[in-house]
Design a protein around this motif. Structure first.
Motif, PDB file in Angstrom:
ATOM      1  N   PRO A  43      29.046  40.460  56.424  1.00 41.34           N
ATOM      2  CA  PRO A  43      30.423  40.770  56.818  1.00 41.34           C
ATOM      3  C   PRO A  43      31.065  41.764  55.865  1.00 41.34           C
ATOM      4  N   GLN A  44      32.060  42.489  56.366  1.00 40.90           N
ATOM      5  CA  GLN A  44      32.792  43.442  55.533  1.00 40.90           C
ATOM      6  C   GLN A  44      33.555  42.698  54.426  1.00 40.90           C
ATOM      7  N   ILE A  45      33.569  43.284  53.244  1.00 41.40           N
ATOM      8  CA  ILE A  45      34.231  42.666  52.090  1.00 41.40           C
ATOM      9  C   ILE A  45      35.718  43.003  52.161  1.00 41.40           C
ATOM     10  N   LYS A  46      36.545  41.944  52.033  1.00 33.86           N
ATOM     11  CA  LYS A  46      37.978  42.162  52.280  1.00 33.86           C
ATOM     12  C   LYS A  46      38.725  42.676  51.049  1.00 33.86           C
ATOM     13  N   GLY A  47      38.177  42.485  49.893  1.00 35.32           N
ATOM     14  CA  GLY A  47      38.859  42.949  48.674  1.00 35.32           C
ATOM     15  C   GLY A  47      37.993  42.583  47.488  1.00 35.32           C
ATOM     16  N   VAL A  48      38.453  42.944  46.299  1.00 31.20           N
ATOM     17  CA  VAL A  48      37.636  42.742  45.105  1.00 31.20           C
ATOM     18  C   VAL A  48      37.239  41.265  44.934  1.00 31.20           C
ATOM     19  N   LYS A  49      38.169  40.356  45.268  1.00 31.92           N
ATOM     20  CA  LYS A  49      37.895  38.927  45.077  1.00 31.92           C
ATOM     21  C   LYS A  49      36.826  38.405  46.034  1.00 31.92           C
ATOM     22  N   ASP A  50      36.567  39.182  47.078  1.00 26.93           N
ATOM     23  CA  ASP A  50      35.607  38.781  48.098  1.00 26.93           C
ATOM     24  C   ASP A  50      34.190  39.297  47.786  1.00 26.93           C
ATOM     25  N   VAL A  51      34.066  40.067  46.714  1.00 22.89           N
ATOM     26  CA  VAL A  51      32.766  40.651  46.357  1.00 22.89           C
ATOM     27  C   VAL A  51      31.839  39.530  45.869  1.00 22.89           C
ATOM     28  N   PRO A  52      30.573  39.502  46.317  1.00 16.67           N
ATOM     29  CA  PRO A  52      29.671  38.439  45.872  1.00 16.67           C
ATOM     30  C   PRO A  52      29.550  38.419  44.345  1.00 16.67           C
ATOM     31  N   TYR A  53      29.477  37.221  43.806  1.00 15.89           N
ATOM     32  CA  TYR A  53      29.383  37.057  42.357  1.00 15.89           C
ATOM     33  C   TYR A  53      27.971  37.387  41.866  1.00 15.89           C
ATOM     34  N   GLU A  54      27.004  37.095  42.707  1.00 13.45           N
ATOM     35  CA  GLU A  54      25.587  37.218  42.361  1.00 13.45           C
ATOM     36  C   GLU A  54      25.207  38.655  41.968  1.00 13.45           C
ATOM     37  N   GLU A  55      24.539  38.786  40.816  1.00 10.04           N
ATOM     38  CA  GLU A  55      24.068  40.104  40.382  1.00 10.04           C
ATOM     39  C   GLU A  55      22.579  40.227  40.681  1.00 10.04           C
ATOM     40  N   LEU A  56      22.192  41.283  41.373  1.00  7.00           N
ATOM     41  CA  LEU A  56      20.777  41.498  41.680  1.00  7.00           C
ATOM     42  C   LEU A  56      20.224  42.719  40.946  1.00  7.00           C
ATOM     43  N   PHE A  57      21.111  43.396  40.213  1.00  8.77           N
ATOM     44  CA  PHE A  57      20.723  44.510  39.338  1.00  8.77           C
ATOM     45  C   PHE A  57      21.312  44.140  37.986  1.00  8.77           C
ATOM     46  N   VAL A  58      20.463  43.707  37.050  1.00  9.38           N
ATOM     47  CA  VAL A  58      20.956  43.101  35.815  1.00  9.38           C
ATOM     48  C   VAL A  58      20.621  43.971  34.597  1.00  9.38           C
ATOM     49  N   SER A  59      20.648  43.378  33.432  1.00  6.77           N
ATOM     50  CA  SER A  59      20.384  44.164  32.228  1.00  6.77           C
ATOM     51  C   SER A  59      18.904  44.550  32.160  1.00  6.77           C
ATOM     52  N   GLY A  60      18.599  45.457  31.257  1.00 11.84           N
ATOM     53  CA  GLY A  60      17.210  45.890  31.096  1.00 11.84           C
ATOM     54  C   GLY A  60      17.040  47.384  31.299  1.00 11.84           C
ATOM     55  N   HIS A  61      18.012  47.987  31.936  1.00  7.35           N
ATOM     56  CA  HIS A  61      17.863  49.426  32.172  1.00  7.35           C
ATOM     57  C   HIS A  61      18.361  50.221  30.967  1.00  7.35           C
ATOM     58  N   ARG A  62      17.972  51.497  30.925  1.00 11.43           N
ATOM     59  CA  ARG A  62      18.278  52.330  29.767  1.00 11.43           C
ATOM     60  C   ARG A  62      19.127  53.519  30.171  1.00 11.43           C
ATOM     61  N   THR A  63      19.988  53.321  31.184  1.00 10.36           N
ATOM     62  CA  THR A  63      20.803  54.455  31.621  1.00 10.36           C
ATOM     63  C   THR A  63      21.905  54.717  30.596  1.00 10.36           C
ATOM     64  N   PRO A 105      15.450  45.926  35.628  1.00 10.57           N
ATOM     65  CA  PRO A 105      16.714  45.257  35.939  1.00 10.57           C
ATOM     66  C   PRO A 105      16.758  44.688  37.358  1.00 10.57           C
ATOM     67  N   TRP A 106      15.694  44.885  38.134  1.00  9.66           N
ATOM     68  CA  TRP A 106      15.756  44.529  39.559  1.00  9.66           C
ATOM     69  C   TRP A 106      15.395  43.066  39.782  1.00  9.66           C
ATOM     70  N   VAL A 107      16.307  42.334  40.391  1.00 10.27           N
ATOM     71  CA  VAL A 107      16.039  40.950  40.772  1.00 10.27           C
ATOM     72  C   VAL A 107      15.355  40.929  42.140  1.00 10.27           C
ATOM     73  N   VAL A 108      15.655  41.924  42.948  1.00 11.89           N
ATOM     74  CA  VAL A 108      15.025  42.028  44.272  1.00 11.89           C
ATOM     75  C   VAL A 108      13.685  42.757  44.123  1.00 11.89           C
ATOM     76  N   PRO A 109      12.764  42.603  45.114  1.00  7.31           N
ATOM     77  CA  PRO A 109      11.503  43.352  45.032  1.00  7.31           C
ATOM     78  C   PRO A 109      11.779  44.857  45.041  1.00  7.31           C
ATOM     79  N   TRP A 110      11.037  45.560  44.215  1.00 14.67           N
ATOM     80  CA  TRP A 110      11.305  46.988  44.000  1.00 14.67           C
ATOM     81  C   TRP A 110       9.978  47.732  43.889  1.00 14.67           C
ATOM     82  N   MET A 111       9.937  48.933  44.434  1.00 12.41           N
ATOM     83  CA  MET A 111       8.721  49.741  44.326  1.00 12.41           C
ATOM     84  C   MET A 111       9.085  51.206  44.142  1.00 12.41           C
ATOM     85  N   HIS A 112       8.330  51.852  43.295  1.00 14.73           N
ATOM     86  CA  HIS A 112       8.524  53.281  43.055  1.00 14.73           C
ATOM     87  C   HIS A 112       8.019  54.086  44.243  1.00 14.73           C
ATOM     88  N   THR A 113       8.708  55.183  44.532  1.00 15.60           N
ATOM     89  CA  THR A 113       8.151  56.145  45.481  1.00 15.60           C
ATOM     90  C   THR A 113       8.322  57.541  44.895  1.00 15.60           C
TER      91      THR A 113
END
Lengths: 411, 354
Positions: B12-32, B73-81
């Motif tokens: 569903p469409q997110i109604k505002g900032v408070k409606d954003v999912p709490y769950e993080e699927l891109f976490v620490s570990g990256h070097r950007t 940093p990827w919690v979801v499955p990820w593959m390079h292309t």
């Protein structure tokens, strides 16, 4: 398309039909229950995509058939389909193969068992449609298994072997079957088409196991490793290629048991070598004119000559090649390829064979021949010249610098 | 053989900032880098798509700096292309899932497929493959182009998305040539929307408008078929500004009218966020100088360059068929019949009233 001359059940494991090399491969795609294939036109390999499209249109098989926007996309599409667990098929020829080269390189690095055909074709420029092996051979160092077929039957059989060997967890490497352009891709042979039940006994279901890319198995594939890990990962590819020899031997034994075909050795096909003193070795369809020459020269001149045909170029069956070729006084290596500026200006196969034999206490004299480039027919006078030169070398030896000959070329 | 696969998850469409999912699927570990907006796009992207997502990442910053062995940093499955393969990676993955589910070799369920690429991979090398993918309407996949306006991973070289006159390592300013780069930025989302009528969703977003961006990702996945989202990502290293101003520069790009926010849904174009307000005359477009002066890559500009830049941006708003989207000038007599549909509300307004 194949003219179906007869479809009688010749045995419980097969029927027979007239098919080109391309059509035979399309039958293998059907029998292997391939999930995803990607097509892009270039002659001569694309005959297989045309044949497969017809099978799909007629409801003979259920494959996701994607017409891509170029060879690079073709190979990337199947690579990614393979990573989520699909059995895949792809192919190309000549410069098309080179257009896909980046994707070809990473597929081996990723250890994804993509099965491809390379309908061998001369590289542009200048344009030529005919057979040359430089397209397939360009990937020889990357970790692709490279078998070469001689007949449409062997094309079908090697395709089934390719999925079985490539997908085996001990190997998990891509396979590119070499099919000589026109001579094999587009000439018809009687082909024994195995039954589905027999193929199912030979070819297990594809299972990537814990390497499957799926939300239930959230792995990261091919992150940046740099110098920290790349060498260890390369070493694993090396180990996989080494185990491929045994896996091919096993698969070949099973294939013979189920289908009753495939010859004595999975790697070499020997013709009239029992009493031979001098042989030639080569790959693909050049065996056909050489076999005719052997029969003719044995009859006319009583020459003790034979042929060894190499079926797998990668992994290179070093022990088998050494054991076989050490028996002869001289060996002529026929390359349908070139390697400009290489040692002794020989072809690719020539230098591989020489290298394999170098450390042997007893080794034959080796003579190199570049022949049949661009799909030029290897005619009988050329075949005779090849044997005459090899025999001369066996008698008098050869001087360095005079060990590689271009055959049938206007100077 | 004809089992229908549902297009994607229920998002569903997110109604505002408070409606954003709490769950993080891109976490620490990256070097950007500090202030990297592209990394923020990655975070918003998977936050919006949820855990039943496969991400394919094309070569670029978000591969090399972002996805390192043992610290991904990827919690979801990820593959390079490969650099130019985001379109093909999305297509191949979606096709594989579809056929395996149809044949019963995989459980039939909704799995999102997202392939991302940078401006080099997407707008230059991989545009052909993305274009091809957007014509394969039977496969559900999203291509996300994160645009930091240069090959930022390889030392800031210019791409077809680098703005007019900007300094990059391939377009330095020198004593003989003030401007080495004089090509105008390629209009990628507009071109893709115009050329791929069967793609159900093509949008331009910016991580500075996070909810708008997450909703664009969700809408793309929800509508299904091949879809495309292009984000403009301020890049402290490539644009030469202090990392704390990334969000601000994102806002300025939109407010100056340089980067219009919009979505094309089933062929209907909606301007969104401040872009819509500007188009409707409710908000005044800021002069581009406000944006240019904040970045070192434009420090060599003289008045003439700023004027040219302003004139080009003005043209997007005054002459284009759809402001900032479709770049044709039409004869005056046809203006009336070719206006965009102003009845459609912008996305964030819909969210407020729902």
């Amino acid at each position: 398309m194949a003219v179906e001359v007869k479809t009688k059940e010749t045995s419980e494991v097969e029927t027979e039909q007239l098919a080109t090399g391309c059509e035979a491969i399309a039958e293998a795609i059907r029998l292997a229950d391939v999930d995803v294939m990607a097509a892009y036109p270039i002659r001569p390999y694309d005959g297989v995509m045309q044949a497969a499209a017809k099978l799909i249109a007629n409801g003979k098989m259920d494959v996701e058939y994607i017409v891509a926007d170029g060879e690079h996309s073709q190979f990337e599409i199947v690579k990614h389909a393979c990573a989520v667990g699909s059995r895949v098929f792809v192919g190309s020829s000549g410069v098309g193969w080179f257009y896909a080269f980046e994707a070809i390189a990473v597929t081996a690095g990723l250890r994804l068992p993509v099965v491809a055909i390379c309908g061998n074709r001369a590289l542009d420029d200048p344009g030529a449609f005919g057979t040359e092996h430089n397209d397939s051979l360009a990937v020889r160092d990357l970790g692709w298994l490279l078998p070469w077929a001689e007949t449409a039957q062997e094309a079908l059989d090697l395709a089934l072997m390719a999925w079985r060997v490539g997908e085996d967890k001990r190997v998990s490497l891509p396979v590119a079957i070499g099919l000589d352009g026109a001579f094999l891709t587009h000439s018809q042979h009687i082909v024994k088409i195995p039954t589905q039940a027999a193929v199912d006994r030979f070819l297990p279901k594809f299972d990537l196991g814990d390497r499957l890319l799926h939300p239930d198995n959230p792995i990261t594939i091919a992150p940046q490793v740099d110098q920290d890990w790349l060498m260890e990962i390369r070493r694993q590819n090396d180990a996989a290629m080494r185990s491929a020899l045994d896996v091919i031997t096993e698969a070949h034994a099973d294939f013979k048991k189920i289908f009753g075909r495939g010859g004595d050795s999975p790697f070499l096909d020997e013709y009239m070598t029992e009493d031979a003193e001098v042989v030639v070795i080569g790959q693909g369809t050049l065996s056909l004119p050489m076999k005719v020459a052997i029969r003719r020269l044995r009859k006319e001149r009583g020459l003790k000559i034979g042929l060894v045909r190499l079926k797998w170029f990668r992994p290179f069956p070093t022990a088998d090649v050494v054991k076989s070729l050490s028996r002869f006084k001289a060996v002529g290596v026929i390359d349908r390829d070139y390697s400009f500026g290489s040692p002794y200006y020989g072809g690719v196969l020539y230098n591989e064979i020489r290298s394999a034999l170098y450390s042997q206490p007893k080794r034959p004299t080796i003579v190199g021949f570049i022949a049949g480039l661009g799909g030029r027919e290897i005619e009988q006078p050329m075949a005779t010249e090849i044997f005459e030169k090899t025999i001369a070398a066996s008698e008098g030896g050869v001087a360095a610098g005079d060990v590689c000959h271009w055959i049938g070329v206007r100077e | 053989m004809t089992t229908e696969i549902a297009p994607a998850q229920d998002l569903p469409q997110i109604k505002g900032v408070k409606d954003v999912p709490y769950e993080e699927l891109f976490v620490s570990g990256h070097r950007t880098c500090q202030g990297c907006e592209s990394a923020l796009v990655m975070r918003h992207m998977v936050k919006a798509s949820g855990p039943r997502t496969i991400v394919l990442g094309s070569t670029g910053c978000m591969y090399v700096a972002n996805t390192t062995y043992y610290t991904t940093p990827w919690v979801v499955p990820w593959m390079h292309t490969q650099l130019g393969a985001a379109g093909s990676a999305a297509l191949g993955t979606a096709a594989g899932l579809k056929v395996l589910m149809r044949k019963g070799k995989l459980k039939n369920e909704k799995i999102n497929v997202i392939a991302f690429c940078g401006d080099g991979g997407g707008a230059d090398m991989g545009i052909g493959a993305i274009s091809a993918t957007l014509t394969h309407k039977e496969y559900n996949c999203l291509v996300l182009l994160y645009d930091n306006e240069s090959y930022a991973n390889t030392d800031i070289q210019l791409s077809s998305q680098t703005p007019y006159g900007a300094v990059t390592t391939f377009s330095p300013t020198g004593t003989s040539k003030r401007l080495m780069h004089t090509r105008w930025k390629k209009n990628v989302p507009g071109m893709l929307a115009a050329g791929h009528p069967e793609s159900r969703y093509i949008a331009a977003g910016c991580a500075a408008y996070a909810v708008d961006l997450m909703n664009k990702i969700r809408k793309a996945l929800e509508l299904g078929g091949p879809t495309f989202v292009h984000t403009l990502d301020p890049c402290p290293k490539g644009w030469d500004y202090h990392p704390q101003y990334s969000q601000e520069l994102g806002h300025l790009a939109v407010e100056c009218g340089i980067w219009p926010l919009y979505e094309v849904v089933d062929g209907v174009c909606n301007l969104t966020g401040p872009t819509r307000q500007i188009a409707e005359g409710r908000k005044k477009r800021k002069p581009v100088f406000e944006y240019l002066k904040r970045q070192g890559r434009f420090a060599h500009f003289i008045d003439e360059d700023v004027e040219h830049f302003q004139a080009q941006v003005d043209k997007m708003w005054t002459d284009w068929l759809i402001p900032g989207v479709i770049p044709f000038t039409v004869p005056a007599k046809d203006q009336a019949i070719l206006k965009i549909d102003k009845k459609t509300k912008p996305l964030h307004e819909e969210a407020k009233t729902a």
